[in-house]
Write a protein that holds these residues in place. Structure first.
Motif, PDB file in Angstrom:
ATOM      1  N   LEU A 273       0.817  -1.213   0.000  1.00  0.00           N
ATOM      2  CA  LEU A 273       0.000   0.000   0.000  1.00  0.00           C
ATOM      3  C   LEU A 273       0.846   1.255   0.000  1.00  0.00           C
ATOM      4  CD1 LEU A 273      -2.928  -0.766   2.495  1.00  0.00           C
ATOM      5  CD2 LEU A 273      -2.950  -0.813  -0.007  1.00  0.00           C
ATOM      6  N   THR A 274       1.996   1.197   0.661  1.00  0.00           N
ATOM      7  CA  THR A 274       2.833   2.392   0.789  1.00  0.00           C
ATOM      8  C   THR A 274       3.658   2.681  -0.449  1.00  0.00           C
ATOM      9  OG1 THR A 274       4.737   1.176   1.662  1.00  0.00           O
ATOM     10  CG2 THR A 274       3.073   1.915   3.255  1.00  0.00           C
ATOM     11  N   GLY A 275       3.864   1.676  -1.306  1.00  0.00           N
ATOM     12  CA  GLY A 275       4.787   1.858  -2.416  1.00  0.00           C
ATOM     13  C   GLY A 275       6.198   2.111  -1.917  1.00  0.00           C
ATOM     14  N   GLY A 276       6.486   1.668  -0.679  1.00  0.00           N
ATOM     15  CA  GLY A 276       7.797   1.900  -0.087  1.00  0.00           C
ATOM     16  C   GLY A 276       7.973   3.280   0.505  1.00  0.00           C
ATOM     17  N   LYS A 277       6.916   4.079   0.517  1.00  0.00           N
ATOM     18  CA  LYS A 277       7.003   5.466   0.992  1.00  0.00           C
ATOM     19  C   LYS A 277       6.642   5.568   2.481  1.00  0.00           C
ATOM     20  CE  LYS A 277       5.761   7.348  -3.557  1.00  0.00           C
ATOM     21  NZ  LYS A 277       5.743   6.038  -4.246  1.00  0.00           N
ATOM     22  N   PHE A 278       6.882   6.749   3.038  1.00  0.00           N
ATOM     23  CA  PHE A 278       6.546   7.040   4.433  1.00  0.00           C
ATOM     24  C   PHE A 278       5.163   7.684   4.448  1.00  0.00           C
ATOM     25  CE2 PHE A 278       8.575   8.392   8.704  1.00  0.00           C
ATOM     26  CZ  PHE A 278       7.349   8.397   9.338  1.00  0.00           C
ATOM     27  N   VAL A 279       4.167   6.878   4.822  1.00  0.00           N
ATOM     28  CA  VAL A 279       2.783   7.333   4.912  1.00  0.00           C
ATOM     29  C   VAL A 279       2.393   7.425   6.379  1.00  0.00           C
ATOM     30  CG1 VAL A 279       0.374   6.824   4.314  1.00  0.00           C
ATOM     31  CG2 VAL A 279       2.224   6.225   2.718  1.00  0.00           C
ATOM     32  N   ALA A 280       1.708   8.480   6.753  1.00  0.00           N
ATOM     33  CA  ALA A 280       1.177   8.630   8.111  1.00  0.00           C
ATOM     34  C   ALA A 280      -0.290   9.029   8.002  1.00  0.00           C
ATOM     35  CB  ALA A 280       1.965   9.672   8.894  1.00  0.00           C
ATOM     36  N   GLY A 281      -0.986   8.999   9.131  1.00  0.00           N
ATOM     37  CA  GLY A 281      -2.381   9.403   9.089  1.00  0.00           C
ATOM     38  C   GLY A 281      -3.079   9.213  10.415  1.00  0.00           C
ATOM     39  N   THR A 282      -4.371   9.487  10.392  1.00  0.00           N
ATOM     40  CA  THR A 282      -5.196   9.356  11.589  1.00  0.00           C
ATOM     41  C   THR A 282      -6.652   9.262  11.169  1.00  0.00           C
ATOM     42  OG1 THR A 282      -5.651  10.319  13.765  1.00  0.00           O
ATOM     43  CG2 THR A 282      -5.528  11.845  11.929  1.00  0.00           C
ATOM     44  N   GLY A 283      -7.486   8.831  12.074  1.00  0.00           N
ATOM     45  CA  GLY A 283      -8.916   8.735  11.800  1.00  0.00           C
ATOM     46  C   GLY A 283      -9.515   7.530  12.488  1.00  0.00           C
ATOM     47  N   THR A 284     -10.712   7.695  13.009  1.00  0.00           N
ATOM     48  CA  THR A 284     -11.416   6.553  13.590  1.00  0.00           C
ATOM     49  C   THR A 284     -11.890   5.645  12.467  1.00  0.00           C
ATOM     50  OG1 THR A 284     -13.583   7.660  13.515  1.00  0.00           O
ATOM     51  CG2 THR A 284     -12.229   8.018  15.489  1.00  0.00           C
ATOM     52  N   ILE A 285     -12.258   4.430  12.817  1.00  0.00           N
ATOM     53  CA  ILE A 285     -12.788   3.503  11.820  1.00  0.00           C
ATOM     54  C   ILE A 285     -14.032   2.836  12.379  1.00  0.00           C
ATOM     55  CG2 ILE A 285     -11.473   1.479  12.541  1.00  0.00           C
ATOM     56  CD1 ILE A 285     -11.879   2.423   8.880  1.00  0.00           C
ATOM     57  N   GLU A 286     -15.059   2.758  11.553  1.00  0.00           N
ATOM     58  CA  GLU A 286     -16.260   2.018  11.919  1.00  0.00           C
ATOM     59  C   GLU A 286     -16.167   0.609  11.336  1.00  0.00           C
ATOM     60  OE1 GLU A 286     -18.588   3.173  13.909  1.00  0.00           O
ATOM     61  OE2 GLU A 286     -17.660   5.161  14.048  1.00  0.00           O
ATOM     62  N   GLU A 287     -17.001  -0.275  11.824  1.00  0.00           N
ATOM     63  CA  GLU A 287     -16.966  -1.651  11.343  1.00  0.00           C
ATOM     64  C   GLU A 287     -17.247  -1.735   9.849  1.00  0.00           C
ATOM     65  OE1 GLU A 287     -19.738  -3.645  13.851  1.00  0.00           O
ATOM     66  OE2 GLU A 287     -18.385  -3.730  15.574  1.00  0.00           O
ATOM     67  N   ASN A 288     -18.016  -0.774   9.303  1.00  0.00           N
ATOM     68  CA  ASN A 288     -18.322  -0.777   7.873  1.00  0.00           C
ATOM     69  C   ASN A 288     -17.272  -0.052   7.039  1.00  0.00           C
ATOM     70  OD1 ASN A 288     -18.782   1.924   8.418  1.00  0.00           O
ATOM     71  ND2 ASN A 288     -20.950   1.896   7.899  1.00  0.00           N
ATOM     72  N   GLY A 289     -16.172   0.387   7.672  1.00  0.00           N
ATOM     73  CA  GLY A 289     -15.093   1.035   6.940  1.00  0.00           C
ATOM     74  C   GLY A 289     -15.156   2.537   6.884  1.00  0.00           C
ATOM     75  N   THR A 290     -16.173   3.146   7.487  1.00  0.00           N
ATOM     76  CA  THR A 290     -16.272   4.604   7.499  1.00  0.00           C
ATOM     77  C   THR A 290     -15.169   5.207   8.370  1.00  0.00           C
ATOM     78  OG1 THR A 290     -18.667   4.539   7.178  1.00  0.00           O
ATOM     79  CG2 THR A 290     -17.749   6.573   8.079  1.00  0.00           C
ATOM     80  N   VAL A 291     -14.509   6.226   7.848  1.00  0.00           N
ATOM     81  CA  VAL A 291     -13.446   6.917   8.583  1.00  0.00           C
ATOM     82  C   VAL A 291     -14.017   8.183   9.195  1.00  0.00           C
ATOM     83  CG1 VAL A 291     -11.237   8.130   8.376  1.00  0.00           C
ATOM     84  CG2 VAL A 291     -11.616   5.987   7.143  1.00  0.00           C
ATOM     85  N   GLY A 292     -13.812   8.374  10.505  1.00  0.00           N
ATOM     86  CA  GLY A 292     -14.368   9.527  11.203  1.00  0.00           C
ATOM     87  C   GLY A 292     -13.312  10.503  11.679  1.00  0.00           C
ATOM     88  N   PRO A 293     -13.730  11.739  12.013  1.00  0.00           N
ATOM     89  CA  PRO A 293     -12.802  12.786  12.444  1.00  0.00           C
ATOM     90  C   PRO A 293     -12.265  12.549  13.846  1.00  0.00           C
ATOM     91  CG  PRO A 293     -15.063  13.553  12.646  1.00  0.00           C
ATOM     92  CD  PRO A 293     -15.128  12.212  11.977  1.00  0.00           C
ATOM     93  N   ILE A 294     -11.165  13.237  14.130  1.00  0.00           N
ATOM     94  CA  ILE A 294     -10.504  13.108  15.430  1.00  0.00           C
ATOM     95  C   ILE A 294     -10.108  14.504  15.922  1.00  0.00           C
ATOM     96  CG2 ILE A 294      -9.702  10.761  15.144  1.00  0.00           C
ATOM     97  CD1 ILE A 294      -7.450  13.750  14.410  1.00  0.00           C
ATOM     98  N   GLY A 295      -9.603  14.592  17.143  1.00  0.00           N
ATOM     99  CA  GLY A 295      -9.146  15.862  17.676  1.00  0.00           C
ATOM    100  C   GLY A 295      -7.643  16.024  17.533  1.00  0.00           C
ATOM    101  N   GLY A 296      -7.194  17.282  17.590  1.00  0.00           N
ATOM    102  CA  GLY A 296      -5.769  17.575  17.595  1.00  0.00           C
ATOM    103  C   GLY A 296      -5.031  17.266  16.312  1.00  0.00           C
ATOM    104  N   ILE A 297      -5.718  17.334  15.171  1.00  0.00           N
ATOM    105  CA  ILE A 297      -5.075  16.874  13.940  1.00  0.00           C
ATOM    106  C   ILE A 297      -3.899  17.753  13.514  1.00  0.00           C
ATOM    107  CG2 ILE A 297      -6.584  18.096  12.324  1.00  0.00           C
ATOM    108  CD1 ILE A 297      -6.430  15.495  10.577  1.00  0.00           C
ATOM    109  N   LYS A 298      -3.932  19.052  13.818  1.00  0.00           N
ATOM    110  CA  LYS A 298      -2.800  19.880  13.391  1.00  0.00           C
ATOM    111  C   LYS A 298      -1.510  19.435  14.075  1.00  0.00           C
ATOM    112  CE  LYS A 298      -2.770  23.854  16.547  1.00  0.00           C
ATOM    113  NZ  LYS A 298      -2.759  25.341  16.596  1.00  0.00           N
ATOM    114  N   HIS A 299      -1.629  18.925  15.298  1.00  0.00           N
ATOM    115  CA  HIS A 299      -0.445  18.417  15.994  1.00  0.00           C
ATOM    116  C   HIS A 299      -0.013  17.066  15.418  1.00  0.00           C
ATOM    117  CE1 HIS A 299      -0.737  21.683  18.791  1.00  0.00           C
ATOM    118  NE2 HIS A 299      -1.923  21.303  19.227  1.00  0.00           N
TER     119      HIS A 299
END
Length: 359
Positions: A273-299
């Protein structure tokens, strides 16, 4: 002091000091001058540590997949965190805000006044455990692998005590097949305290030939909501013998869900999935695959940039805040689902069209 902090202090310092000072004086009790310095009712948030979910932590894979053949991975799929500082004096709070560019938030946002520190820690651990379960289920369903519902823990003095055991798998509820924890929750909530329910269960040591056993329980009452209450913590597991375990300690909350799901998918599917690259991220996940918002994302974006990430996956609802500061060499991609996150990475790695976050 960094230039950005100097510029910031020129514009807001004179307005900020009176606000913090008045809050400090208004909330501080009268104590002798020689007492320990008083604290302000604020906590400071700053970039926290970041962990590669494809790597190890304390000698164990952060995301361990066993019981099936796995595919080699490379690069990084880093989950990001926020560090929180509390019990700050007025001077410390001001310093963290002006010098370190931290965010100051009311302390009750971090530690609700009706909960003890122990209760907050427990709540965070429960959220993290639920996030792990949802991450597993979302990944397995994306890969179209069969899933099952496993009992993780039993609430003391609940309907399930002495009837169900950790490791039991619930295969049917009132005669209807069960494959996801949400199906059990929906059926319990549709009932009333005192209702009798029948579960078809196979034990932890069951073989494929083992026949389910019928367990009869009387639903209790949730002390917080008054709803019907079964009294178990559930997890999603693979029905084909594949086992997914998460080995990251002392991290709470649900915001690592998407990155955990991506790690499971990467290990159980061809290619990287990374193609050998440095990938980072954040987000909640629901059982159906929905990604939800989180707090403190600028940090979290700052933490990823500081660690050398090339790509950051951000929930679409957090895009504006994620882009509040520009980070050279970091591309922030917008995602709403696990499938979209995977599509975005594939497009980025192949030079295709991607959807970036915008301010």
């Amino acid at each position: 002091m960094k230039l950005r902090s100097q510029a910031r202090s020129r514009t807001i310092l004179w307005g900020a000091i009176p606000v913090l000072a008045m809050t400090y004086l208004a909330t501080a009790p009268t104590v002798p001058f020689t007492s320990i310095p008083l604290t302000v009712p604020y906590a400071a948030e700053s970039p926290g540590p970041t962990f590669n979910t494809l790597a190890e932590f304390e000698g164990k894979p952060i995301v361990a997949v066993t019981g099936t053949e796995t595919d080699p991975t490379s690069g990084n799929l880093n989950m990001t965190t926020v560090s929180v500082y509390s019990q700050l004096t007025f001077a410390q709070a001001l310093s963290r805000w002006l010098v370190h560019d931290d965010t100051l938030v009311p302390i009750e946002q971090i530690f609700p006044p009706n909960l003890s520190q122990t209760e907050v820690d427990h709540q965070n651990k429960v959220q993290f455990s639920q996030s792990e379960s949802a991450a597993t289920l979302a990944a397995l369903e994306y890969l179209e692998r069969p899933t099952a519902v496993e009992v993780v823990d039993i609430v003391p003095d609940s309907a399930a005590q002495s009837i169900l055991m950790p490791g039991d798998r619930i295969v049917a509820f009132a005669g209807q097949p069960i494959t996801e924890p949400s199906q059990v929750r929906e059926k319990v909530l549709a009932g009333q305290p005192g209702d009798t329910v029948e579960l078809s269960v196979v034990g932890a040591q069951a073989t494929p030939e083992t026949q389910p056993e019928t367990k009869t329980l009387t639903l209790g009452k949730n002390p917080d909501t008054g709803n019907a209450f079964l009294g178990i913590t559930m997890g999603a597991v693979a029905a084909d013998g594949t086992k997914v375990e998460y080995n990251l300690k002392d991290i709470g909350g649900p915001s690592a869900g998407m990155m955990f799901s991506l790690a499971v998918v990467d290990k159980l599917s061809p290619g990287e999935l990374t193609g050998g690259k440095f990938v980072a991220g954040t987000g909640t996940i629901e059982e159906n695959g929905t990604v939800g918002p989180i707090g403190g994302i600028k940090h979290k974006v700052q933490a990823a940039a500081d660690a050398g990430a090339e790509v950051f996956l951000a929930p679409s609802a957090n895009c504006a805040e994620a882009m509040s500061k520009t980070h050279e060499g970091l591309t922030v991609l917008k995602v709403d689902t696990l499938a979209q996150a995977i599509d975005q990475l594939n497009a980025y790695n192949s030079g295709g069209e991607v959807v970036r976050c915008e301010k």
